[in-house]
Design an enzyme around this catalytic site. Structure first.
Site, short mmCIF file in Angstrom:
data_model
loop_
_atom_site.label_atom_id
_atom_site.label_comp_id
_atom_site.label_asym_id
_atom_site.label_seq_id
_atom_site.Cartn_x
_atom_site.Cartn_y
_atom_site.Cartn_z
N LYS A 176 2.11 -13.92 4.85
CA LYS A 176 1.81 -13.46 4.39
C LYS A 176 1.13 -14.07 3.42
CE LYS A 176 0.02 -8.89 4.10
NZ LYS A 176 0.25 -7.27 3.95
N THR A 232 0.59 -1.57 -0.09
CA THR A 232 0.08 0.20 -0.18
C THR A 232 0.74 1.04 0.37
OG1 THR A 232 -1.96 -0.72 0.97
CG2 THR A 232 -2.02 1.36 1.05
N TYR A 235 6.34 -13.32 2.31
CA TYR A 235 4.81 -12.35 1.95
C TYR A 235 4.75 -14.00 0.82
CZ TYR A 235 0.95 -9.56 0.47
OH TYR A 235 -0.17 -8.96 0.18
#
Length: 302
Positions: free
Chosen positions: A158, A46, A133
């Site tokens: 994640k 983000t 991730y």
């Protein structure tokens, strides 16, 4: 490093000349921590990690560490080519972060052993704990995930793929490894609230909330509703806020980031636009986003 609550992924503000605006970033992070964030993941997806220089990642991390002042954990992203990711990891450590979010290697599709090697080589560049991730070119089997969890510096996984069956197998495989009781799993899908109930059902209660960056009231209310099994509120927020937000998000590639940044500006902190190759929302889409935010707040009586 233990997480709880809503995880905050701040945007990266840019000044009118396009440079990193540290003062606005500090205000953005302070606002999120004061609202009740359970952790700060700065300069990540983000935060336009893909568009930041290693020096900017280091500066952003230093701002986050200074602002949070130990109140919540701070992680920052490293990823891409091994030499670049190692440099980023070292910079993140130098800036005082509590950990690293390790993004996938760039472009190449690697064998499972190569993904393990990637994690080993990047984490060797710093003494920080790391959350791996899984997304894009980094798709683990349950056997590889168990081996990854056994690495001394890898403390979490994640998931950004969204294959619930695979993720369930991964959770079970990792939990079967002795000494992984503290290993943490995260739902890292865009607008993760849409899938949070499903992930919760397989033992993945943590998730990243992009909405928290611009509407912490809504994100926190949803998180509380999940914790207390308030099905009517969960359903209302999914139907009347998160569902329409996802529909808007999916109209243009890159809106998973660009809409969040526009939302922060709508709520009163002008953080500038996104860097290429992303594009800012159109005026029409910005207006729809503004109405959605207003409606979400109205649902809560805020």
């Amino acid at each position: 490093m233990k997480f709880q609550g809503v995880l905050f992924f701040p945007v990266t503000p840019f000044a009118p000349d396009g440079s990193l605006d540290e003062e606005l970033l500090a205000r953005h992070i302070e606002s999120g921590v004061a609202a009740g964030a359970g952790g700060v993941f700065v300069a990540c997806g983000t935060g336009e990690f893909h568009a930041l220089t290693p020096e900017e990642i280091e500066r952003a991390t230093r701002v986050a560490v200074t602002v949070t002042a130990g109140r919540v954990p701070v992680l920052a992203a490293a990823g891409g080519p091994v030499p670049v990711a190692r440099d980023q990891a070292a910079r993140i450590e130098r800036a005082g972060a509590d950990g690293i979010l390790l993004l996938p290697p760039y472009l190449v599709t690697a064998p499972q052993q190569g993904l393990l090697r990637y994690a080993e080589e990047v984490t060797a560049a710093a003494e920080l704990p790391c959350v791996f991730y899984q997304r894009g070119t980094a798709r683990l089997t349950e056997a590889t995930a168990a081996r990854l969890a056994a690495l001394p510096k890898v403390v979490g996984l994640k998931d950004g793929i969204g294959d619930i069956e695979l993720m369930h197998r991964i959770v079970r495989a990792v939990r079967a490894v002795p000494g992984t009781d503290d290993f943490q799993f995260f739902n890292g899908l865009p607008t993760a609230e849409m899938t949070a109930p499903a992930y919760r059902g397989i033992g993945v209660g943590l998730y990243s909330s992009a909405v928290f960056a611009f509407a912490p009231e809504i994100a926190l209310a949803f998180h509380r509703a999940l914790a207390t099994a308030d099905e009517p509120l969960i359903t209302t927020l999914l139907d009347e806020f998160y569902g329409p937000l996802v529909a808007l998000r999916d109209e243009v590639p890159g809106y998973a980031v660009a809409l969040v940044k526009a939302g922060v500006t709508i709520r009163g902190l002008d953080v500038g636009g996104v860097r290429a190759p992303l594009c800012d929302p159109t005026p029409e889409h910005t207006a729809r986003l503004s109405k959605l935010i207003d409606h979400g707040l109205e649902v809560l009586g805020a």
